[in-house]
Structure formats: C-alpha cells, structure tokens
Design an enzyme around this catalytic site. Structure first.
Site, PDB file in Angstrom:
ATOM      1  CB  THR A 185      73.686  43.840 100.118  1.00  0.00           C
ATOM      2  OG1 THR A 185      74.696  44.237 101.070  1.00  0.00           O
ATOM      3  CG2 THR A 185      72.073  43.752 100.547  1.00  0.00           C
ATOM      4  N   GLY A 186      72.480  41.093  99.174  1.00  0.00           N
ATOM      5  CA  GLY A 186      71.194  40.675  98.055  1.00  0.00           C
ATOM      6  C   GLY A 186      71.256  38.928  98.202  1.00  0.00           C
TER       7      GLY A 186
ATOM      8  CG  ASP B 220      70.338  44.640  90.785  1.00  0.00           C
ATOM      9  OD1 ASP B 220      69.936  43.606  91.199  1.00  0.00           O
ATOM     10  OD2 ASP B 220      70.839  45.539  91.470  1.00  0.00           O
TER      11      ASP B 220
ATOM     12  CE  LYS C 200      77.259  45.748  93.570  1.00  0.00           C
ATOM     13  NZ  LYS C 200      76.262  44.663  94.096  1.00  0.00           N
TER      14      LYS C 200
ATOM     15  N   GLY D 178      69.902  47.015  93.649  1.00  0.00           N
ATOM     16  CA  GLY D 178      68.273  46.430  93.656  1.00  0.00           C
ATOM     17  C   GLY D 178      68.029  46.187  95.272  1.00  0.00           C
TER      18      GLY D 178
ATOM     19  CD  GLU E 155      75.743  46.214  96.977  1.00  0.00           C
ATOM     20  OE1 GLU E 155      74.867  45.236  97.447  1.00  0.00           O
ATOM     21  OE2 GLU E 155      75.440  46.963  95.975  1.00  0.00           O
TER      22      GLU E 155
ATOM     23  CE  LYS F  71      69.674  38.842  88.210  1.00  0.00           C
ATOM     24  NZ  LYS F  71      70.188  38.758  89.569  1.00  0.00           N
TER      25      LYS F  71
END
Length: 227
Positions: free
Chosen positions: A31-32, A87, A97, A99, A106, A124
């Site tokens: 995700t992201g 992140d 992670k 964010g 996840e 990152k």
C-alpha cells in the site's frame, strides 16, 4: 542530465519490480504511492499472474479496478513475493512502514511471503531509523494509555488526524505517530512496543524485514540484498 523527480524515481522502481513477479502465481501487493505505481505496471502483465493478495482496501480496489483477481489472505497458504514500499529502510533491511496506515495488514501479507521486496527511492534510505515518525496502530480504547507509555520512553506520540477527523484504519483502529525516536535496535524496540496492551501493530519491520530492496537513484535502480 535533468534530475529525476521523486515521482519519476518511483515510476522507475515500479517498472523494475515487475521483473521480480513470477508467472502463474498469486503475489502480495503493498500500500502507498509507490505500490500504486507498481499496480499500474502490474496491470500491463495481469494475464501472466493468477492474482494478488492486498494489504489494504485501497490496494484491493486498485487491483480490482484493473481486473486483477484479489484473493483473501485466508485463502492463500503462501506467496512467492510480497512487493511494497517503505517510509524508511536501514542498511540491514529493517524498515519503518505505516505512513499509509496499512502496516498491520502489510505485516500479515509479508509473513506468508517467501521474499519481501521493498521498492523505494533513495530518499528512504537512512543509517538509523526514526526520523520518520513511527506509526503505531492502537485500539481506540487504549489510545491515551498507550500514548503515556510511549511518552515515558522518550517519544512524542501524535494522534493522526486528517481533515479534522481521526484516521481510522481498515481494522477500525487509530494511529499514533511517534516522533523523537532514534531506533538503534529495531528488533528490541519492535518487540518491546508490541507488548504494550492496546497496541495492534508497530510500524517497525525488523522481525519481518525486507529480503531485497530495489532503490531508485539518479543512476538507475540499485538492488540491495539483505538475507
């Protein structure tokens, strides 16, 4: 040479990650913003895979929108790869992670993957985790109790709010973003914070770190192998 923007770097690494997708398999998708770009690329080869498990409702909707079959994680014993962003990532492959408020799912998806492949741009990469605020998903009833415990260890927990409303995760929980931490021992801190009553998931990925990171740089995508 014109410098690439951060979004262009994300597109570069998303395209590279397609090379790590095995044919005729169910894969895990994170995700992201970088994961979104990976899904865009995955759609171009969707006929070569069986489908995917998704780490959030957002990801499931994006996959389904492209006609990619989304499997419930309970239907799948394992996946060959789980591909997701980060992140922050340190030299050992440990990450922060969350964010996108999806780090619980996840971690679940990563836990059944043979290989966890992190895709990120060079911004990152860090020597020590903690500059990015550490996301912690908490049961709403325990939010203030957990915040007091986090303050006691030197953190500054901030209840995540968006548009004047608390962020509510896909699991119905809240997020505390913890500032002012310098995480020199990610394994120990992940274990310590996970034991606080009311904590669902800590955004440190040390017990479940990346196996490989694909890092987009001005000189192309670099592969970092950790284990």
């Amino acid at each position: 040479m014109t410098a690439l923007t951060q979004n262009e770097l994300k597109i570069l690494v998303a395209k590279k990650a397609i090379e790590y997708v095995p044919a005729n398999a169910i894969i895990g998708v994170g995700t992201g913003s970088t994961a979104d770009l990976f899904i865009d690329e995955l759609a171009k080869i969707k006929d070569r895979i069986v489908g995917a498990i998704a780490s959030s409702n957002r990801t499931a909707e994006r996959l389904a929108g492209y006609g990619i079959r989304v499997f419930d994680v309970n239907e799948v014993r394992s996946v060959p790869v789980y591909i997701d962003g980060a992140d922050e990532i340190d030299p050992q492959g440990f990450m922060i992670k969350g964010g996108g408020a999806a780090h619980t799912r996840e971690k679940i998806c990563a836990s059944i993957a043979e290989r966890f492949i992190c895709i990120a741009d060079a911004s990152k990469e860090v020597d020590v985790l903690g500059k990015f605020p550490l996301p912690i998903e908490v049961v709403p009833l325990a939010r203030e109790a957990v915040a007091r415990r986090l303050t006691a260890i030197g953190g500054l927990p901030i209840w995540r709010v968006k548009d004047d409303q608390p962020v509510v995760t896909d699991n119905g929980c809240h997020i505390l973003d913890v500032h002012d931490l310098r995480i020199t021992d990610p394994l120990a801190m992940e274990q310590e914070l996970t034991l606080i009553p009311g904590v669902l998931t800590v955004g440190i990925f040390a017990l479940q770190p990346a196996h490989v990171a694909l890092i987009a740089t001005a000189d192309g995508v670099k592969e970092r192998s950790y284990r």
